[in-house]
Design a protein around this motif. Structure first.
Motif, PDB file in Angstrom:
ATOM      1  N   GLN A 197       0.674  -1.191   0.185  1.00 45.55           N
ATOM      2  CA  GLN A 197      -0.072   0.035  -0.127  1.00 45.55           C
ATOM      3  C   GLN A 197       0.917   1.282  -0.019  1.00 45.55           C
ATOM      4  O   GLN A 197       0.282   2.443  -0.160  1.00 45.55           O
ATOM      5  N   LEU A 198       2.113   1.196   0.367  1.00 47.79           N
ATOM      6  CA  LEU A 198       2.897   2.552   0.341  1.00 47.79           C
ATOM      7  C   LEU A 198       4.255   2.207  -0.280  1.00 47.79           C
ATOM      8  O   LEU A 198       5.284   2.442   0.284  1.00 47.79           O
ATOM      9  N   PRO A 199       4.105   2.065  -1.320  1.00 38.18           N
ATOM     10  CA  PRO A 199       5.263   2.023  -2.360  1.00 38.18           C
ATOM     11  C   PRO A 199       6.368   3.130  -2.415  1.00 38.18           C
ATOM     12  O   PRO A 199       7.358   3.141  -2.890  1.00 38.18           O
ATOM     13  N   GLU A 200       5.599   4.265  -1.942  1.00 34.39           N
ATOM     14  CA  GLU A 200       6.408   5.408  -2.321  1.00 34.39           C
ATOM     15  C   GLU A 200       7.356   5.934  -1.001  1.00 34.39           C
ATOM     16  O   GLU A 200       8.182   6.759  -1.216  1.00 34.39           O
ATOM     17  N   VAL A 201       7.366   5.055   0.166  1.00 32.68           N
ATOM     18  CA  VAL A 201       8.225   5.470   1.172  1.00 32.68           C
ATOM     19  C   VAL A 201       9.096   4.229   1.688  1.00 32.68           C
ATOM     20  O   VAL A 201       8.836   3.295   1.136  1.00 32.68           O
ATOM     21  N   LEU A 202      10.308   4.627   2.099  1.00 32.42           N
ATOM     22  CA  LEU A 202      11.078   3.762   2.609  1.00 32.42           C
ATOM     23  C   LEU A 202      10.441   3.109   3.830  1.00 32.42           C
ATOM     24  O   LEU A 202      10.158   3.622   4.984  1.00 32.42           O
ATOM     25  N   LEU A 203      10.387   1.833   3.936  1.00 33.75           N
ATOM     26  CA  LEU A 203       9.705   1.108   4.910  1.00 33.75           C
ATOM     27  C   LEU A 203      10.759   0.370   5.777  1.00 33.75           C
ATOM     28  O   LEU A 203      11.787  -0.585   5.311  1.00 33.75           O
ATOM     29  N   THR A 204      10.778   0.748   6.976  1.00 32.35           N
ATOM     30  CA  THR A 204      12.077   0.159   7.909  1.00 32.35           C
ATOM     31  C   THR A 204      11.374  -0.705   9.196  1.00 32.35           C
ATOM     32  O   THR A 204      10.164  -0.171   9.538  1.00 32.35           O
ATOM     33  N   ALA A 205      11.609  -1.849   9.511  1.00 31.21           N
ATOM     34  CA  ALA A 205      11.333  -2.455  10.518  1.00 31.21           C
ATOM     35  C   ALA A 205      12.042  -2.545  11.535  1.00 31.21           C
ATOM     36  O   ALA A 205      13.248  -2.382  11.640  1.00 31.21           O
ATOM     37  N   HIS A 206      11.272  -2.321  12.765  1.00 35.99           N
ATOM     38  CA  HIS A 206      12.107  -1.768  14.025  1.00 35.99           C
ATOM     39  C   HIS A 206      11.731  -2.958  15.065  1.00 35.99           C
ATOM     40  O   HIS A 206      10.614  -2.843  15.693  1.00 35.99           O
ATOM     41  N   PHE A 207      12.479  -3.817  15.547  1.00 36.46           N
ATOM     42  CA  PHE A 207      12.009  -4.975  16.356  1.00 36.46           C
ATOM     43  C   PHE A 207      12.799  -5.058  17.830  1.00 36.46           C
ATOM     44  O   PHE A 207      14.199  -4.661  17.843  1.00 36.46           O
ATOM     45  N   ALA A 220      10.605 -12.949   8.806  1.00 34.83           N
ATOM     46  CA  ALA A 220       9.220 -12.782   8.409  1.00 34.83           C
ATOM     47  C   ALA A 220       9.033 -11.484   7.540  1.00 34.83           C
ATOM     48  O   ALA A 220       8.398 -11.459   6.784  1.00 34.83           O
ATOM     49  N   ALA A 221       9.644 -10.562   8.097  1.00 33.09           N
ATOM     50  CA  ALA A 221       9.691  -9.165   7.467  1.00 33.09           C
ATOM     51  C   ALA A 221      10.415  -9.161   6.042  1.00 33.09           C
ATOM     52  O   ALA A 221      10.035  -8.807   4.985  1.00 33.09           O
ATOM     53  N   LEU A 222      11.242  -9.950   5.960  1.00 30.73           N
ATOM     54  CA  LEU A 222      12.014 -10.156   4.776  1.00 30.73           C
ATOM     55  C   LEU A 222      11.343 -10.888   3.448  1.00 30.73           C
ATOM     56  O   LEU A 222      11.334 -10.542   2.543  1.00 30.73           O
ATOM     57  N   GLU A 223      10.417 -11.825   4.185  1.00 31.16           N
ATOM     58  CA  GLU A 223       9.685 -12.647   3.321  1.00 31.16           C
ATOM     59  C   GLU A 223       8.589 -11.713   2.711  1.00 31.16           C
ATOM     60  O   GLU A 223       7.898 -11.784   1.729  1.00 31.16           O
ATOM     61  N   ALA A 224       8.271 -10.668   3.757  1.00 30.45           N
ATOM     62  CA  ALA A 224       7.050  -9.521   3.099  1.00 30.45           C
ATOM     63  C   ALA A 224       8.009  -8.484   2.106  1.00 30.45           C
ATOM     64  O   ALA A 224       7.268  -7.555   1.762  1.00 30.45           O
ATOM     65  N   GLY A 225       9.381  -8.661   1.819  1.00 26.89           N
ATOM     66  CA  GLY A 225       9.774  -7.778   1.003  1.00 26.89           C
ATOM     67  C   GLY A 225      10.554  -6.316   1.847  1.00 26.89           C
ATOM     68  O   GLY A 225      10.890  -5.539   0.933  1.00 26.89           O
ATOM     69  N   ILE A 226      10.721  -6.431   2.912  1.00 24.97           N
ATOM     70  CA  ILE A 226      11.175  -5.439   3.769  1.00 24.97           C
ATOM     71  C   ILE A 226      12.814  -5.653   3.775  1.00 24.97           C
ATOM     72  O   ILE A 226      13.340  -6.519   3.925  1.00 24.97           O
ATOM     73  N   ASP A 227      13.620  -4.443   3.427  1.00 27.63           N
ATOM     74  CA  ASP A 227      15.006  -4.690   3.427  1.00 27.63           C
ATOM     75  C   ASP A 227      15.526  -3.310   4.113  1.00 27.63           C
ATOM     76  O   ASP A 227      16.661  -3.343   3.934  1.00 27.63           O
ATOM     77  N   ARG A 228      15.112  -3.119   5.090  1.00 25.18           N
ATOM     78  CA  ARG A 228      15.428  -2.029   5.974  1.00 25.18           C
ATOM     79  C   ARG A 228      15.421  -2.630   7.475  1.00 25.18           C
ATOM     80  O   ARG A 228      14.035  -2.594   7.930  1.00 25.18           O
ATOM     81  N   PHE A 229      16.210  -2.432   8.288  1.00 23.89           N
ATOM     82  CA  PHE A 229      16.039  -2.732   9.648  1.00 23.89           C
ATOM     83  C   PHE A 229      16.910  -1.860  10.475  1.00 23.89           C
ATOM     84  O   PHE A 229      17.909  -1.516  10.510  1.00 23.89           O
ATOM     85  N   ASP A 230      16.025  -1.374  11.580  1.00 19.03           N
ATOM     86  CA  ASP A 230      16.482  -0.608  12.670  1.00 19.03           C
ATOM     87  C   ASP A 230      17.314  -1.614  13.724  1.00 19.03           C
ATOM     88  O   ASP A 230      16.648  -2.553  13.941  1.00 19.03           O
TER      89      ASP A 230
END
Lengths: 298, 298
Positions: A197-207, A220-230
């Protein structure tokens, strides 16, 4: 299942990690820590926070930290909780500013004494001003999965807030499991939807690794296509306003896992260990992350 | 991605967990620990090991442990490293016996002074005899991913050994990342192949949390269709012959994650915490698993 081939680590140790340390860490130690993190390959980092020194004395040297780091090309991010913080950050020449809001009203109120809605209304014009002067804006979304006071947060509430931020023009959303309670299926579900839904922003996961699920959530986030991690070197940190939220996921453990899966981070683990060695004597608790312990046991 | 809706926990704490404790844990404490684990909902458990008391004095009370547990309907598994151990186990009336082999020759030699091939040739007739008398046979496959002496183990070698065991008639394969070094992609890859190629045996994943990847590996194994996991209450254990292999993944952390994803384990966390409380004073190191620490901090 196709995982990303590269990932970006956003190091949050100097800010999120250190803000909980009660004893003031000398500014030159902080700067050596930051310098060695950069030497290890970190290119994006939360350096410090322009919060009130009355509330978080640890961050009273924010301007000095920014100054030392002002001449390089790294993404040097500073956190600013409100307009006053943003103004202080801009005065020191910051080019990347992080703002934050909790999806949970109760959490936001405990944290900055405003409802989530009040925070958003304050932040929107600030974000517009920052974008008008080409400042990189990162929005940190706290309690995106669970709140220590309200329990489970509805996924649609988090998505709605993320959308509102995206529409307001932020460059990056750092979506946080503030109390380390999300399960991998929840990580996959939320990040899959945000990614679509938000292809226009950089999406970062923070766990956070409070319940040992951080690496599973990252997978799991990598499997969802996330490639930025705090992540936080040495697993430093937590949240002073979130009971039981000790421990950001450790940079070294994330880098180790990613590299072992063939996902390039550009970070050299041996150099990263040296950065942790610099800060470790100033930290009140023992650093017990997997990779660091093993490296030191050799 | 469809995950299993139920999972079986095979508790290995009383055997794999305690065998590394240098101070002898009194038999009645062990039995109380086992009893409370069963009360918490554990239905399959490695109770003890019929190894030489000279090599592992901790397990010298194996026969007593078995006796106390002989009248219930749980799957009470005992480990037996060789024919002598199997005979001792059968004499006490064991109905479920675990044998083990390392995929790595070097590891197997260090562990039981035989090559992997020699172990297999010794075990095959034993397995046939056990199956002829209806004993449940579990084969523990050590160093299925990495060996502390040989490094990476070829996936096809692990698969070949698993197939050989399956053909020899074992009921269950417990496939172990003995030194906690597998990455989630490796977990998914191996377990996907085993699941497809060996539909006739129970497949169990056994992870150590040495590098904090155990829960991520379990999540990846779930995605590969695996629904049986070896875990150790309190994260007790490691492997005396595998340097740096401290820490089986903790039962409580696995149960917490699984239940949080809607995967039923039948285990009650509050009761499980009581089991850890029973054994904790006898353990030489502090129990620092995520769920247990949080439960105790309340």
């Amino acid at each position: 299942m196709v995982l990303p081939t590269k990932a970006v680590i956003i190091e949050v140790g100097p800010r999120d990690g250190l803000q909980n340390e009660k004893s003031f860490v000398p500014t030159d130690i902080k700067n050596k820590f930051i310098e060695q993190l950069k030497s290890s390959g970190v290119t994006e980092m939360e350096l410090t926070s322009f919060v009130s020194p009355k509330w978080v004395p640890q961050m009273q040297d924010a301007a000095e930290i920014v100054l030392v780091n002002s001449s390089d090309t790294y993404r040097n991010i500073v956190l600013a909780p409100n307009r006053k913080g943003v103004e202080r950050a801009l005065e020191t020449g910051c080019k990347a500013i992080a703002v934050f809001v909790g999806v949970s009203n109760s959490f936001n109120k405990k944290n900055i004494n405003k409802t989530t809605r009040e925070s958003m209304e304050e932040l929107k014009p600030i974000i517009a001003e920052l974008k008008a002067t080409n400042v990189f804006v990162r929005a940190c979304i706290s309690t995106s999965f669970y709140c220590p006071f309200e329990g489970k947060i509805a996924e649609e509430d988090t998505i709605a807030l993320c959308k509102e931020f995206a529409q307001s023009g932020v460059d990056e959303l750092s979506v946080a499991d503030t109390i380390g309670m999300a399960a991998p299926t929840e990580s996959f579900s939320l990040f899959s939807k945000l990614k679509k839904q938000l292809p226009e922003v950089l999406l970062t996961a923070h766990f956070h690794d409070t319940r040992k699920m951080a690496l599973a959530n990252i997978y799991a986030a990598l499997e969802a296509g996330i490639d930025r991690f705090d992540t936080s070197a040495g697993g430093l940190g937590g949240c002073p306003f979130a009971p039981g939220a000790t421990g950001n996921v450790a940079t070294e453990d994330v880098v180790y896992m990613l590299e072992r899966m063939g996902i390039e981070t550009g970070i050299h683990l041996d150099e990263l260990v040296k950065a942790i060695d610099i800060i470790a004597p100033s930290i009140s608790r023992k650093i017990e992350t997997g990779y660091y312990q093993l490296a030191k046991a050799k």
